[in-house]
Design an enzyme around this catalytic site. Sequence first.
Site, PDB file in Angstrom:
ATOM      1  N   HIS A   1       0.969  -0.394 -10.520  1.00  0.00           N
ATOM      2  CA  HIS A   1       0.063  -1.235  -9.669  1.00  0.00           C
ATOM      3  C   HIS A   1      -0.260  -2.535 -10.468  1.00  0.00           C
ATOM      4  CE1 HIS A   1      -3.053  -0.914  -6.220  1.00  0.00           C
ATOM      5  NE2 HIS A   1      -2.887  -2.135  -6.600  1.00  0.00           N
TER       6      HIS A   1
ATOM      7  N   ARG B   1       0.866  -1.284   0.111  1.00  0.00           N
ATOM      8  CA  ARG B   1       0.071  -0.036  -0.103  1.00  0.00           C
ATOM      9  C   ARG B   1       0.790   1.175   0.131  1.00  0.00           C
ATOM     10  NH1 ARG B   1      -3.269  -2.916  -1.478  1.00  0.00           N
ATOM     11  NH2 ARG B   1      -5.202  -3.401  -0.684  1.00  0.00           N
TER      12      ARG B   1
END
Length: 309
Positions: free
Chosen positions: A272, A224
Amino acid sequence: MINVQFAALPERWETYEAPLRAAFEKFGLAVDLRLDHAPEDVDYIVYAPNSDLQDFTAYTRCKAVLNLWAGVEAITGNTTLTQPLCRMVDPGLTQGMVEWVTGHTLRYHLDIDHWINHQGGEWSPVCPPLASQRNVTVLGLGELGTACATTLASLGFNVTGWARRAKQIEGITCLHDAEGLEDALSTAEILILLLPDTPATTNLLDANTLDLLPKGARIINPGRGPLIDDEALLDALDTGQIAHATLDVFRIEPLPKDHPYWAHPKVTVTPHIAAETRAITASEVIAENIRRGEAGEPLLHLVDREAGY
């Protein structure tokens, strides 16, 4: 008939409709899968937090909300969500994460970047150490962290894992609590971040914790974005405390074009891509949880609202 509502972005419907229907058939479930059930008729919601559905008040019959994402931080604080919430633990996603993390760990371990860029014609053989001579630390020992840690240990790396709660994993030195975190960081030549995004983990890597790492450590973050204090990391890269960072997740995504990470010579940005939910395998996870819900069995991967994951 079990009424299931699909609540995600429209393009996700195109990806998931056929695999979900196939999974429901495989598990022997009679399901009416739609985008537009009347809220009071819905038994289960297949959900993504970026969906237009943000108010769950009207879903009075709903037995569970089944998240398509591994991360649930964007939805756990929704006070209208009173139904059980299950996060996605997808074997396809897990395998993808293991492959991505293992690839970048080996890239750092073998100093592959140096040899790719070493085109000056100078013959200077430097034998890399064996994996048994390399210390790797994984912060976060959930499904993804455990899978990555055990894979790296199977390759011979000395793997230390840290979690907020005590864990025991064969072949891994498992630490927890604040003192354990300091010990885990102090040996981490390669540090892998796979913690959830919670108030307790925000900026876990800041100026103080970065200084605990061995000088010249490398960082891999597919977890994250908010786990890292960006300014502190940039400073540590500039001073040489951190040799390089490979970052797949960020506080703002897509990463703004003017962000310093893009141009920094000691940062590798990936968009990502470390792990993506795979529709076929994720659909079977969803179907299994609906089967369990209908049979009165415990749901898999139930979210602890207080812990945030």
